[in-house]
Design an enzyme around this catalytic site. Sequence first.
Site, PDB file in Angstrom:
ATOM      1  N   ARG A 279     -31.559  40.908 -28.023  1.00 21.08           N
ATOM      2  CA  ARG A 279     -32.259  39.973 -27.949  1.00 21.08           C
ATOM      3  C   ARG A 279     -32.643  39.574 -26.456  1.00 21.08           C
ATOM      4  NH1 ARG A 279     -34.737  35.963 -30.805  1.00 21.08           N
ATOM      5  NH2 ARG A 279     -34.029  36.383 -32.989  1.00 21.08           N
TER       6      ARG A 279
ATOM      7  N   ASP B 164     -33.205  39.490 -43.775  1.00 20.42           N
ATOM      8  CA  ASP B 164     -32.542  38.838 -42.673  1.00 20.42           C
ATOM      9  C   ASP B 164     -31.921  37.592 -43.409  1.00 20.42           C
ATOM     10  OD1 ASP B 164     -31.441  38.530 -40.219  1.00 20.42           O
ATOM     11  OD2 ASP B 164     -33.539  38.532 -39.259  1.00 20.42           O
TER      12      ASP B 164
ATOM     13  N   ASP C  58     -37.030  -0.233 -34.744  1.00 24.56           N
ATOM     14  CA  ASP C  58     -36.502   0.478 -33.348  1.00 24.56           C
ATOM     15  C   ASP C  58     -35.755   1.673 -33.607  1.00 24.56           C
ATOM     16  OD1 ASP C  58     -33.996  -0.012 -34.588  1.00 24.56           O
ATOM     17  OD2 ASP C  58     -33.153  -1.462 -33.034  1.00 24.56           O
TER      18      ASP C  58
ATOM     19  N   ARG D 114     -25.475  30.394 -34.475  1.00 28.45           N
ATOM     20  CA  ARG D 114     -25.957  31.473 -33.883  1.00 28.45           C
ATOM     21  C   ARG D 114     -25.612  31.148 -32.386  1.00 28.45           C
ATOM     22  NH1 ARG D 114     -31.944  31.976 -35.077  1.00 28.45           N
ATOM     23  NH2 ARG D 114     -31.760  29.593 -35.370  1.00 28.45           N
TER      24      ARG D 114
ATOM     25  N   LYS E  24     -31.143  46.183 -32.487  1.00 30.96           N
ATOM     26  CA  LYS E  24     -31.990  44.870 -31.726  1.00 30.96           C
ATOM     27  C   LYS E  24     -31.274  44.242 -30.432  1.00 30.96           C
ATOM     28  CE  LYS E  24     -32.321  40.392 -33.304  1.00 30.96           C
ATOM     29  NZ  LYS E  24     -32.215  39.095 -34.228  1.00 30.96           N
TER      30      LYS E  24
ATOM     31  N   THR F 226     -38.016  31.987 -35.477  1.00 29.23           N
ATOM     32  CA  THR F 226     -39.404  32.075 -34.861  1.00 29.23           C
ATOM     33  C   THR F 226     -40.224  33.204 -35.350  1.00 29.23           C
ATOM     34  OG1 THR F 226     -38.464  33.546 -33.311  1.00 29.23           O
ATOM     35  CG2 THR F 226     -38.322  31.329 -32.746  1.00 29.23           C
TER      36      THR F 226
END
Length: 293
Positions: A195, A219, A37, A95, A193, A224
């Site tokens: 976002r 980074d 299960d 984040r 930057k 993504t």
Amino acid sequence: MKKSILFSLPGNEALAKSLAEQLKMESGVAEFHEFPDGEICVRVESEVKNKSAILVCTLDHPDAKLLRLFFLAQTLRELGVLHLCLISPYLPYMRQDAHFKPGDALSASIFAKLLSAWVDQLITIDPHLHRIRKLSDIYSIPEIATLHAGKKMSEWIAEKIPSPFIIGPDEESQQWVGDVAGNIDAPYAIISKIRQGDRAVEIRLPELRVENKTLVLIDDIISTGTTLLAALGQLRALGHGKITCLCVHALFDRKIYDSLLAAGAERIVSCNTIPHFTNELDLSGVIAAELKV
Ligand code: R5P
């Protein structure tokens, strides 16, 4: 002194083995059974009473991993473990460090509360500290070690990249990029930057004087790929090619890897905080050094 025993959660075997070898530490055996299960059961097969247990469990894609970690941690306590240390080279939810929209959960803090109740010590590498300045602001774990990949990254760049010029793709990256560049006296620049969404960013390049330099984009996380794709796109439009991309935590898949190559990345390399096909920098020594202290 307490004897230590080191357990690997599923998927962390390579790092756990390397740590056990470097520290000459006993490896524990814990079996995870999955019932038809979908529920799970952990069985600890090693003798753990009065020992100190170290759990190796990086927490990318955390939701699927957390119950295994919780069941193991609780079972070890029940079996008489005196001290629990979690090595999570990638610490998730960092984040989500603000209420970005009304009603948003402050997941970084909520997650910190959850994990703080489970272990006595946390060792992690370059958590995404941005609006939250240090882990102890949200974690109440008594012993916290925040380790860094910067030295390894600098050594890797010095060995592999002739005349590097390091670029950080956003303001937060200043902390990593400044450190890495400083270690090897390399010039660096930081991109601005904003976002706009999970897969939408707007970036602005600073003026770059990079003649005869090899560009290295650094980074902390590639997820993504949106951030690096935007940076690569603008750099390429200015005639800069052959760019190396280096990250600490690789959260991306092959499709994103291919898009980054197509966008002008010559090479994409990561640290082994998350097992990934781009892992080239081994941070096990950095973790082992912390455990020896
Ligand atoms: C965020 O600010 C981080 O430093 C990274 O730039 C970001 O997480 C990368 O994510 P993505 O690859 O999805 O743009």
